[in-house]
Write a protein that holds these residues in place. Structure first.
Motif, PDB file in Angstrom:
ATOM      1  N   TRP A  67      40.199  72.130  37.116  1.00  0.00           N
ATOM      2  CA  TRP A  67      40.758  73.365  36.566  1.00  0.00           C
ATOM      3  C   TRP A  67      42.051  73.182  35.782  1.00  0.00           C
ATOM      4  O   TRP A  67      42.196  73.715  34.679  1.00  0.00           O
ATOM      5  N   ALA A  72      37.682  76.508  32.342  1.00  0.00           N
ATOM      6  CA  ALA A  72      36.233  76.668  32.483  1.00  0.00           C
ATOM      7  C   ALA A  72      35.448  75.804  31.498  1.00  0.00           C
ATOM      8  O   ALA A  72      34.215  75.860  31.459  1.00  0.00           O
ATOM      9  N   GLU A 103      35.717  76.324  38.212  1.00  0.00           N
ATOM     10  CA  GLU A 103      35.051  77.370  37.453  1.00  0.00           C
ATOM     11  C   GLU A 103      34.517  76.848  36.121  1.00  0.00           C
ATOM     12  O   GLU A 103      35.102  75.962  35.512  1.00  0.00           O
ATOM     13  N   TYR A 144      32.066  74.821  43.156  1.00  0.00           N
ATOM     14  CA  TYR A 144      32.910  76.013  43.189  1.00  0.00           C
ATOM     15  C   TYR A 144      32.071  77.277  43.126  1.00  0.00           C
ATOM     16  O   TYR A 144      31.060  77.336  42.407  1.00  0.00           O
ATOM     17  N   ASP A 146      32.543  81.923  44.237  1.00  0.00           N
ATOM     18  CA  ASP A 146      33.440  83.013  44.620  1.00  0.00           C
ATOM     19  C   ASP A 146      32.835  83.753  45.799  1.00  0.00           C
ATOM     20  O   ASP A 146      31.608  83.814  45.947  1.00  0.00           O
ATOM     21  N   CYS A 152      35.760  84.724  39.366  1.00  0.00           N
ATOM     22  CA  CYS A 152      36.955  84.748  38.521  1.00  0.00           C
ATOM     23  C   CYS A 152      36.594  84.677  37.041  1.00  0.00           C
ATOM     24  O   CYS A 152      37.307  85.232  36.191  1.00  0.00           O
ATOM     25  N   GLY A 153      35.485  84.026  36.701  1.00  0.00           N
ATOM     26  CA  GLY A 153      35.064  83.927  35.314  1.00  0.00           C
ATOM     27  C   GLY A 153      34.658  85.257  34.712  1.00  0.00           C
ATOM     28  O   GLY A 153      34.564  85.390  33.486  1.00  0.00           O
ATOM     29  N   SER A 166      28.692  85.788  38.941  1.00  0.00           N
ATOM     30  CA  SER A 166      29.003  84.379  39.195  1.00  0.00           C
ATOM     31  C   SER A 166      29.686  84.161  40.545  1.00  0.00           C
ATOM     32  O   SER A 166      30.476  83.234  40.706  1.00  0.00           O
TER      33      SER A 166
END
Length: 700
Positions: A67, A72, A103, A144, A146, A152-153, A166
């Motif tokens: 990250w 991303a 991400e 990774y 969530d 978060c994307g 996602s």
């Protein structure tokens, strides 16, 4: 099965004598016959020293994560190039093992059965192909997701379009199994969706933890869980036993920003939960910024020093394909890494701050008479800084000091060592060969073993009349309690726990101290049911002889316990502030560390949230860096009393008066229990001094 009582027998471990409880000859998950042991007379001519049988606990993860450099914008080729550079730079030989995808690997698509699908133009061969490539280099692979439905994307797209769906909510078991089948060894679970949806972090991450364990049982591949909810909902209270590591603050750097000294210190300062970190469970102050553009070599070294003294995960975030030799050498310093990865697995704590901004941190290392020390100068000029052996829990005997960056011994010193530390910099040392300060050992001399979990009183040697209730050796609802444990001052102590675990896997028990927040402790195998070993935890005890350590378990098989040894760490001592009217303590609810959290009354237990340091600067400091504060500099009756980052202002200064009152320097008002109430949770405020007992306090 009826209750069976066991008499003690002695066992020599080096020069130490361990008084053993019953030994259970059983394999993991299989019930075996209980063996009656003959009693012998313990040999009391030598002290029990539990450190000689220390068992190495799983170390904090070390590796690289995508990250901080790539956000991303990752695909197979990006990760492969980093893996190749990672190996060529010698990072695996230094202990770095994980390659973690963050991400950007997934845009939220699923097939008709709900299975994750990915773009094979970016990930040829699918995700198992990149995991296989990582494994082909002798490394471990991380992935990774969530905790929410949208990750978060979706909420914060960085380098890719917003990606709904996602996250793994509704698919925890399915996704964990998929990750494990692909070959991943580690999964970081973020909190963007969970935060927006208002999910309960503890129950959500427990469900994810259960799903990861089920996946591992199916595939045979362990799946380490990294909780990433940025310190929200106090994960240090429940992380141990749920995950291998948990974030204690926000991202150390937001994408597009330059790394800074202040952001590094902010994350370090909130990583202050020593009672939570033990036996393979770790506080995580976030990925390293070492080697990112804008950080100097000195800042990079200090970054390593602070993470190592914390025993924190070391996850590099720089571009390893372009890093300098200097950055590589900093990341791979073997002596600093050895401190971070010390087999005892404890967190370092602040042990002194004689002058504002000159902070000394000490970490208890494996073995005897061994400490790591970081001297952190947060001021704008070079300063002489001193570490005292007494603050580290050592006596005045001579000890050898070694500088870990020059990698040379400085010399032997009798009681302390002083060195000049540059402005906004740090020095890292080890102190070895010192003599441990006197400790207290509490042995389980006789006990009752209960298959069904009935509580049976028995004796506890050296416990000043304490009892051992049941035996956490097998069965349900077992409890082992050491009463009347003594501490010479309120504050953090090191507690060594002697046990046996002849199974082929770690077993767990829950430890609660004085009714404080309980924590799950892991006990790795010791080799056999007749071979003792020791693991360590840090816990805050109250001054006096009324401390109680309770080990319990509700159902699963657990280790067989021998004894506990309590070791002082004087530099971490504090004091309880006890209300005269309520007989309750000045407390910060639920071990919260957020600025602006109200101070309150609560039953005294000696926890880290009740251990206050009354400094020469008239501050009352909790957690090592949070000051009792009159909110917003208020001087009116009813002004909230909160915690805040220490800043030296008068609203954070207090006079402790001979009449028992505590008055705020800024406003001259008294620390007061709201409305004269005495119940748990009563908030504290400032009020005109009136002589009432609700304004009287004793520092104990």
């Amino acid at each position: 099965m009826p209750l069976q009582h066991f008499a003690p027998r002695t066992r020599r471990l080096g020069r130490a004598v361990l008084v053993r409880t019953a030994v259970l000859a059983m394999a993991a998950g299989a019930l075996a016959g209980l063996q009656h042991q003959q009693a012998t007379t313990p040999d009391r001519t030598e002290p029990v020293a539990l450190t000689s049988g220390q068992i190495a606990v799983p170390p904090a993860p070390m590796g690289w994560a995508s990250w901080n450099t790539f956000a991303a914008n990752i695909d197979y080729n990006v990760i492969k190039a980093q893996v190749d550079a990672f190996v060529a730079a010698g990072l695996p030989a230094a202990g770095y093992k994980y390659i973690n995808l963050d991400e950007g690997w997934w845009q939220g698509t699923r097939d008709s059965q709900g299975n994750i699908t990915t773009d094979e133009s970016e990930w040829p061969g699918g995700m198992n192909a990149i995991a296989d490539y990582i494994h082909s280099k002798g490394l471990k692979a991380g992935i990774y997701t969530d905790a929410g439905q949208d990750g978060c994307g979706y909420y914060y797209p960085t380098g890719r379009p917003a990606a709904p769906g996602s996250g793994s909510e509704g698919h925890y078991e399915q996704d964990m199994l998929q990750f494990s089948k692909w070959g991943f060894d580690y999964v970081k679970v973020d909190w963007c969706g969970g935060d927006v949806e208002g999910l309960d972090a503890k129950t959500t991450y427990q469900a994810i933890s259960d799903a990861a364990a089920k996946a591992a049982a199916t595939t045979g591949r362990p799946l380490a869980l990294s909780v990433c909810n940025w310190g929200k909902q106090n994960p240090w209270n429940w992380g141990a036993g749920t995950a291998a590591l948990w974030r204690t603050n926000t991202d150390i750097i937001f994408h597009g920003q330059s790394p800074s000294w202040d952001s590094m210190l902010a994350n370090f300062d909130t990583n202050v939960h020593p009672s939570a970190q033990h036996t393979g469970y770790y506080n995580d102050p976030d990925m390293l910024m070492v080697g990112l553009d804008g950080f100097t070599a000195a800042q990079n070294r200090s970054h390593m020093n602070l993470w190592a003294i914390s025993g924190a995960p070391l996850l590099a975030g720089n571009n390893v394909a372009t890093m300098s030799t200097q950055t590589r050498d900093i990341l791979t310093n073997p002596e600093v890494i050895a401190v971070d990865q010390d087999p005892r697995g404890l967190q370092g704590v602040k042990v002194a701050e004689d002058t504002t901004g000159l902070r000394v941190y000490g970490k208890v290392l494996s073995g005897t008479g061994k400490r790591a020390v970081t001297l952190l100068n947060r001021t704008s000029s070079a300063q002489n800084m001193t570490v005292r052996w007494s603050d580290l829990g050592l006596t005045g005997a001579s000890a050898t000091v070694r500088n870990l960056w020059t990698r040379s011994n400085v010399g032997s010193f009798g009681t302390s060592y002083t060195v000049s530390v540059p402005a906004k910099d740090s020095v890292m040392l080890t102190v070895t060969g010192g003599t441990e300060a006197a400790s207290s050992t509490y042995e389980a001399e006789s006990t009752a073993n209960t298959k069904g979990g009935s509580a049976v009183n028995a004796t506890c040697a050296n416990c000043s009349g304490g009892t051992k209730v049941g035996n956490v050796g097998n069965g349900a609802a077992n409890t082992l309690r050491f009463n009347n444990v003594t501490a010479d001052a309120t504050g953090t102590k090191v507690i060594d726990i002697a046990y046996t675990n002849g199974a082929d896997a770690a077993r767990t028990a829950v430890l609660q101290v004085n009714g404080q927040q309980a924590t799950t402790v892991s006990f790795p195998p010791t080799g056999s049911w007749t071979t003792p070993g020791t693991v360590s935890v840090e816990a805050s005890l109250a001054k006096g002889s009324s401390n109680t350590l309770t080990f319990s378990n509700s159902s699963a098989w657990t280790p067989d316990f021998d004894a506990v040894e309590v070791r002082p760490l004087p530099g971490a001592n504090g004091t309880q502030v006890v209300g005269a009217q309520s007989n309750r303590c000045l407390d910060i609810n639920n071990y919260t560390i957020i600025n602006g959290t109200d101070a309150q009354l609560w039953g005294c237990g000696g926890g880290e949230n009740q251990s206050w340091n009354n400094t020469s600067r008239k501050q009352l400091v909790v957690y090592g860096n949070k000051c009792l504060d009159a909110y917003n500099g208020g001087t009116a009756n009813g002004t909230r009393v909160v915690i805040w980052d220490c800043n030296g202002q008068s609203n954070q200064q207090w006079n402790v008066n001979a009449d028992g009152t505590i008055t705020n320097v800024g406003g001259g008002l008294c620390l007061n229990a709201t409305g004269g109430e005495t119940a748990n949770g009563t908030e504290l405020v400032l009020w005109t001094c009136n002589g009432n007992n609700s304004q009287k306090w004793a520092l104990s």
